[in-house]
Design a protein around this motif. Structure first.
Motif, short mmCIF file in Angstrom:
data_model
loop_
_atom_site.label_atom_id
_atom_site.label_comp_id
_atom_site.label_asym_id
_atom_site.label_seq_id
_atom_site.Cartn_x
_atom_site.Cartn_y
_atom_site.Cartn_z
N ALA A 1 -10.33 -0.56 3.56
CA ALA A 1 -9.07 -1.21 3.16
C ALA A 1 -8.78 -2.45 4.00
O ALA A 1 -8.22 -3.44 3.51
N PHE A 2 -9.19 -2.41 5.26
CA PHE A 2 -8.98 -3.52 6.19
C PHE A 2 -9.57 -4.83 5.63
O PHE A 2 -8.95 -5.89 5.70
N GLN B 1 -9.89 -5.57 2.66
CA GLN B 1 -9.13 -6.01 1.49
C GLN B 1 -7.73 -6.46 1.88
O GLN B 1 -6.85 -6.60 1.04
N GLY B 2 -7.53 -6.67 3.18
CA GLY B 2 -6.27 -7.25 3.65
C GLY B 2 -5.19 -6.24 4.01
O GLY B 2 -4.05 -6.61 4.27
N VAL B 3 -5.53 -4.94 4.03
CA VAL B 3 -4.53 -3.93 4.39
C VAL B 3 -4.52 -3.74 5.90
O VAL B 3 -5.55 -3.51 6.53
N GLU C 1 -5.80 -11.54 9.52
CA GLU C 1 -5.97 -11.69 8.06
C GLU C 1 -5.48 -10.47 7.27
O GLU C 1 -5.20 -10.58 6.09
N ALA C 2 -5.44 -9.32 7.92
CA ALA C 2 -5.09 -8.07 7.22
C ALA C 2 -3.63 -7.73 7.50
O ALA C 2 -3.31 -7.12 8.52
N GLN C 3 -2.74 -8.14 6.62
CA GLN C 3 -1.31 -7.97 6.88
C GLN C 3 -0.57 -7.20 5.79
O GLN C 3 0.64 -7.01 5.89
N GLU C 4 -1.28 -6.77 4.75
CA GLU C 4 -0.62 -6.03 3.68
C GLU C 4 -0.30 -4.60 4.17
O GLU C 4 -1.14 -3.94 4.77
N GLU C 5 0.94 -4.16 3.90
CA GLU C 5 1.31 -2.81 4.32
C GLU C 5 1.52 -1.91 3.11
O GLU C 5 2.45 -2.12 2.34
N ARG C 6 0.65 -0.92 2.98
CA ARG C 6 0.77 0.04 1.87
C ARG C 6 -0.13 1.24 2.13
O ARG C 6 -1.03 1.17 2.98
N VAL D 1 -3.11 3.95 1.33
CA VAL D 1 -4.48 3.71 0.86
C VAL D 1 -5.08 4.98 0.26
O VAL D 1 -4.65 6.09 0.57
N ASP E 1 -9.56 2.45 -1.83
CA ASP E 1 -9.46 1.36 -0.85
C ASP E 1 -10.54 1.49 0.21
O ASP E 1 -11.06 0.50 0.71
N THR E 2 -10.80 2.72 0.61
CA THR E 2 -11.78 2.99 1.66
C THR E 2 -12.72 4.10 1.18
O THR E 2 -12.26 5.11 0.66
#
Lengths: 199, 199
Positions: free
Chosen positions: A186-187, A189-191, B25-30, B32, B175-176
């Motif tokens: 996920a990392f 993919q920007g998470v 670069e990885a700043q989306e919070e949600r 997974v 996601d992972t």
């Protein structure tokens, strides 16, 4: 029963025979050395899950974190007060964070001194040496005394060692080796890394 | 500092820059979706370790065991009384043990009904669907409604699904993904499955 159900039953009877025969062959009772390596997510968490399993049976556990220096992780918060468990956070962060080789070596040797004592203590059923493999990769610890201590440990004691790369000398004496391969993360993919998942 | 120490510091400074840039670069919070697949040891234990991590942060968890029907496992004993956790053992054993396809399907559908409710409940931060993948392999569940429910789940909710083989439709929305590869297993060297390690 219709034909499909009967076929299913026949197939499963055969499968059960094969499984049962394999179980009958494995009768040695002793602790095992498990190595969890590879670049994928799930190595340390697997060690902590096995620890929960072991504690659930009333066994005594010991954990040494060789790299992590943070005390606010979910795993530490969750396990730290368990009466059957000793948890030592002996790292002081990733080596690219500390940028100080001598302090890294000092921390590694202090952690190993504690690990070595645990490997002589038959009260422990399960030991987790989390991210120990980096110590060998960076040359902070020699493998020879570690292999020696692992060989001499109490017969019922199991040990789990985690880390991306694993020293060949440890692989030689391991009972179980799993490689956790990173297929997707996920990392990338920007998470953002999040509490409860990454730490 | 001697030359080796300075070289080490310079290398680690460079490494830190690379790592920091990737983190930025990885700043989306949600939440997974994590799939743990493969034939190696460590998938379910990894899910339970992540659960410990999540509970350690005060989050609420839910577990459904799709295959295991035993209640005397270490993981169940350890976690069952945790106030922030709901643990459902909904399997009734491996399909080669039960040898009854219709009962297997009934159990799978009851487990999925519970899972579906959990996927609509935003009180849960982390759900573990342990060994769910076998339901797809044996055709006991369809993937379509599962993928649909996963997509509609609360945004902060994470889900871990374990099992040897993983349906392609689930991989599409994950996601992972980590593949745990069996390099060596104590069982094949004659060591009996033991409490605290295998269950």
């Amino acid at each position: 029963m219709n034909t499909t159900d009967t076929q299913h039953q026949t197939r499963m009877q055969r499968k059960k025979e094969v499984v049962d025969a394999r179980i009958a062959e494995a009768q040695e009772e002793r602790g095992v050395l498990i190595l969890l390596r590879g670049n994928g997510k799930g190595k340390s968490s697997s060690a902590f899950g096995t620890l929960a399993r072991s504690l659930g049976h009333g066994q005594r556990g010991g954990v040494i974190q060789f790299v992590k220096g943070r005390r606010e992780t979910g795993e530490y918060r969750f396990f730290r007060d368990h009466p059957q468990l000793d948890w030592h956070i002996m790292g002081h962060g990733f080596t690219w964070e500390t940028q100080d080789r001598n302090k890294d070596i000092e921390a590694a040797q202090a952690a190993w001194a504690t690990a070595e004592q645990m490997l002589q203590d038959e009260n422990y059923h399960l030991l987790v040496f989390d991210e120990m493999s980096y110590m060998f990769k960076y040359g902070y610890l020699d493998t020879a005394p570690v292999v020696e201590a692992l060989k001499k440990r109490p017969r019922h004691q199991s040990v789990i060692i985690t880390g991306r790369t694993m020293a060949a000398e440890l692989q030689d004496v391991a009972d179980t080796i799993s490689t956790v391969q990173d297929e997707r993360h996920a990392f990338r993919q920007g998470v953002k890394a999040q509490p409860g998942i990454e730490y």
